[in-house]
Design a protein around this motif. Structure first.
Motif, PDB file in Angstrom:
ATOM      1  N   THR A 135       1.338   1.037   8.409  1.00 49.17           N
ATOM      2  CA  THR A 135       1.448   2.103   7.406  1.00 49.17           C
ATOM      3  C   THR A 135       1.853   3.417   8.056  1.00 49.17           C
ATOM      4  O   THR A 135       2.629   4.194   7.470  1.00 49.17           O
ATOM      5  CB  THR A 135       0.119   2.280   6.665  1.00 49.17           C
ATOM      6  OG1 THR A 135      -0.948   2.408   7.616  1.00 49.17           O
ATOM      7  CG2 THR A 135      -0.166   1.105   5.758  1.00 49.17           C
TER       8      THR A 135
ATOM      9  N   ILE B 268       0.829  -1.204   0.000  1.00 51.62           N
ATOM     10  CA  ILE B 268       0.000   0.000   0.000  1.00 51.62           C
ATOM     11  C   ILE B 268       0.861   1.250   0.000  1.00 51.62           C
ATOM     12  O   ILE B 268       0.514   2.260  -0.634  1.00 51.62           O
ATOM     13  CB  ILE B 268      -0.942  -0.012   1.222  1.00 51.62           C
ATOM     14  CG1 ILE B 268      -2.034  -1.062   1.033  1.00 51.62           C
ATOM     15  CG2 ILE B 268      -1.579   1.359   1.451  1.00 51.62           C
ATOM     16  CD1 ILE B 268      -2.972  -1.188   2.213  1.00 51.62           C
ATOM     17  N   ASP B 269       1.994   1.192   0.672  1.00 47.22           N
ATOM     18  CA  ASP B 269       2.871   2.353   0.749  1.00 47.22           C
ATOM     19  C   ASP B 269       3.424   2.753  -0.610  1.00 47.22           C
ATOM     20  O   ASP B 269       3.929   3.869  -0.762  1.00 47.22           O
ATOM     21  CB  ASP B 269       4.021   2.053   1.715  1.00 47.22           C
ATOM     22  CG  ASP B 269       4.785   3.292   2.118  1.00 47.22           C
ATOM     23  OD1 ASP B 269       4.143   4.269   2.561  1.00 47.22           O
ATOM     24  OD2 ASP B 269       6.033   3.308   1.984  1.00 47.22           O
TER      25      ASP B 269
ATOM     26  N   LYS C  31       5.303   5.543   7.218  1.00 49.88           N
ATOM     27  CA  LYS C  31       5.322   6.968   6.898  1.00 49.88           C
ATOM     28  C   LYS C  31       6.350   7.721   7.741  1.00 49.88           C
ATOM     29  O   LYS C  31       6.812   8.805   7.342  1.00 49.88           O
ATOM     30  CB  LYS C  31       3.939   7.569   7.122  1.00 49.88           C
ATOM     31  CG  LYS C  31       2.872   7.076   6.157  1.00 49.88           C
ATOM     32  CD  LYS C  31       3.203   7.424   4.721  1.00 49.88           C
ATOM     33  CE  LYS C  31       2.124   6.962   3.783  1.00 49.88           C
ATOM     34  NZ  LYS C  31       2.486   7.222   2.351  1.00 49.88           N
TER      35      LYS C  31
ATOM     36  N   TRP D 177      -7.320   2.032   0.003  1.00 49.14           N
ATOM     37  CA  TRP D 177      -6.890   0.667   0.294  1.00 49.14           C
ATOM     38  C   TRP D 177      -6.907   0.390   1.795  1.00 49.14           C
ATOM     39  O   TRP D 177      -7.321  -0.692   2.223  1.00 49.14           O
ATOM     40  CB  TRP D 177      -5.493   0.425  -0.273  1.00 49.14           C
ATOM     41  CG  TRP D 177      -5.438   0.492  -1.763  1.00 49.14           C
ATOM     42  CD1 TRP D 177      -4.821   1.442  -2.522  1.00 49.14           C
ATOM     43  CD2 TRP D 177      -6.039  -0.428  -2.678  1.00 49.14           C
ATOM     44  NE1 TRP D 177      -4.994   1.180  -3.847  1.00 49.14           N
ATOM     45  CE2 TRP D 177      -5.738   0.023  -3.980  1.00 49.14           C
ATOM     46  CE3 TRP D 177      -6.792  -1.583  -2.525  1.00 49.14           C
ATOM     47  CZ2 TRP D 177      -6.161  -0.641  -5.114  1.00 49.14           C
ATOM     48  CZ3 TRP D 177      -7.223  -2.270  -3.665  1.00 49.14           C
ATOM     49  CH2 TRP D 177      -6.904  -1.786  -4.932  1.00 49.14           C
ATOM     50  N   ARG D 178      -6.492   1.359   2.590  1.00 49.31           N
ATOM     51  CA  ARG D 178      -6.530   1.162   4.045  1.00 49.31           C
ATOM     52  C   ARG D 178      -7.965   0.996   4.534  1.00 49.31           C
ATOM     53  O   ARG D 178      -8.239   0.188   5.421  1.00 49.31           O
ATOM     54  CB  ARG D 178      -5.849   2.332   4.759  1.00 49.31           C
ATOM     55  CG  ARG D 178      -4.330   2.321   4.665  1.00 49.31           C
ATOM     56  CD  ARG D 178      -3.724   3.249   5.694  1.00 49.31           C
ATOM     57  NE  ARG D 178      -4.074   4.637   5.422  1.00 49.31           N
ATOM     58  CZ  ARG D 178      -3.324   5.471   4.714  1.00 49.31           C
ATOM     59  NH1 ARG D 178      -2.184   5.049   4.188  1.00 49.31           N
ATOM     60  NH2 ARG D 178      -3.697   6.726   4.505  1.00 49.31           N
TER      61      ARG D 178
ATOM     62  N   GLN E 160      -3.924   5.558  -1.256  1.00 47.70           N
ATOM     63  CA  GLN E 160      -3.626   4.729  -0.097  1.00 47.70           C
ATOM     64  C   GLN E 160      -4.762   4.729   0.919  1.00 47.70           C
ATOM     65  O   GLN E 160      -5.030   3.710   1.566  1.00 47.70           O
ATOM     66  CB  GLN E 160      -2.334   5.222   0.564  1.00 47.70           C
ATOM     67  CG  GLN E 160      -1.120   5.086  -0.323  1.00 47.70           C
ATOM     68  CD  GLN E 160       0.155   5.558   0.361  1.00 47.70           C
ATOM     69  OE1 GLN E 160       0.191   5.729   1.572  1.00 47.70           O
ATOM     70  NE2 GLN E 160       1.198   5.786  -0.424  1.00 47.70           N
TER      71      GLN E 160
END
Length: 319
Positions: free
Chosen positions: A203, A123-124, A207, A132-133, A129
């Protein structure tokens, strides 16, 4: 005349007698502030006293007593007999119940951690994003009863999972009816349902990794595997530890999913500590054994928590 009286006046001004009223005033102010603070805390303290301390004390009393759950006058003290009965010869609490509990928790952690790490890393590197999360987080907001029933039907001989296996030329599997596959099947569902929260944590951890580290690794010619192993994993360690411990504690206390999907069967193949406590108390009317089992599970959870704190301190993280 002025010069001789001025030092005496100054001395009297700084004497303990003159400082007394100021000290008393500050003390009264602190006491008033403490009273006001406790008044604001009183509802919360009362809530914890009624719903935490009193039940905990009552459970401790029951763990050393025999009680059928009706008349408080029928509580019969038996000392540590309930605890010794849990680990006596012929008892099923240590094996397979407590063993199933640990295996269930370990399996959930392993699958959820590996799956969430893989998905979070993918996803990153994708666009949208947040979308998807959100999609991966949906199982978290779905009720356990709904998740358990859907997967229960998917595991049926004519369900989706066996349909896929048959399409691949493989035979059908009695996932929830076979003692050898029942516990792993429920572990898969628990891991799938808990991946969403783990993805959010990981995630966020990804970040926080400075982009300059990846740029420096690219300039040095490091490959994706080396970058992941030397940069991402070490800097993601606090998030991984948090996910690992929280998932493990959730697995140790799991109850609802198992009672929906298997009710502890077949036999005791999927029976865990929380389900056994429910059975002892509400099915067999043995509240003493149920309370003793609850305290044994409490000790297990406490040990895991202490290990968590030790790991965080050893890795130099603030727990």
């Amino acid at each position: 005349m002025v010069n001789t009286l001025a030092p005496e006046t100054a001395e009297r001004a700084h004497s303990p007698r003159s400082a007394g009223p100021a000290v008393d005033h500050r003390g009264r102010t602190r006491r008033r502030q403490a009273v006001v603070a406790y008044l604001f805390l009183a509802p919360t303290l009362l809530f914890f006293a009624v719903f935490l301390i009193l039940p905990l004390g009552f459970a401790l009393l029951l763990s050393m007593s025999r009680w059928a759950g009706f008349d408080l006058g029928d509580i019969d003290p038996v000392g540590l007999d309930n605890f010794t009965g849990l680990f006596a010869d012929g008892s099923t609490f240590l094996a397979p119940i407590l063993t199933n509990t640990l295996l269930f928790a370990l399996g959930t952690v392993a699958l959820a951690l590996a799956g969430s790490l893989l998905v979070a890393t993918c996803i990153d590197r994708l666009r949208f994003q947040g979308l998807w999360r959100t999609l991966y987080f949906l199982p978290i907001v779905t009720t356990v009863v709904a998740v358990g029933n859907v997967w229960k039907y998917m595991y049926e001989p004519g369900g989706l999972v066996n349909g896929v296996l048959n399409a691949l030329g493989l035979g059908s599997v009695a996932f929830l009816q076979d003692p050898d596959t029942a516990l792993p099947s429920v572990v898969v569902v628990q891991a799938w349902a808990s991946v969403g929260s783990a993805i959010l944590v990981l995630t966020a951890g990804l970040k926080s990794v400075p982009e300059s580290y990846y740029e420096a690794a690219a300039l040095d010619g490091a490959g994706p595997v080396t970058v992941f192993r030397k940069i991402t994993l070490p800097l993601l360690r606090p998030s991984l530890l948090f996910v690992c411990i929280t998932q493990f504690l959730t697995g140790l206390q799991s109850f609802a999913l198992i009672i929906v999907m298997t009710k502890g069967g077949p036999g005791d193949a999927t029976n865990v500590a929380a389900l056994e406590m429910y059975r002892q108390a509400f099915s067999y009317g043995d509240w003493g054994t149920a309370s003793a089992a609850a305290f044994v599970l409490f000790v297990v959870v406490l040990v895991v928590t202490l290990v968590q704190l030790w790991i965080f301190r050893r890795k130099g993280e603030d727990a």
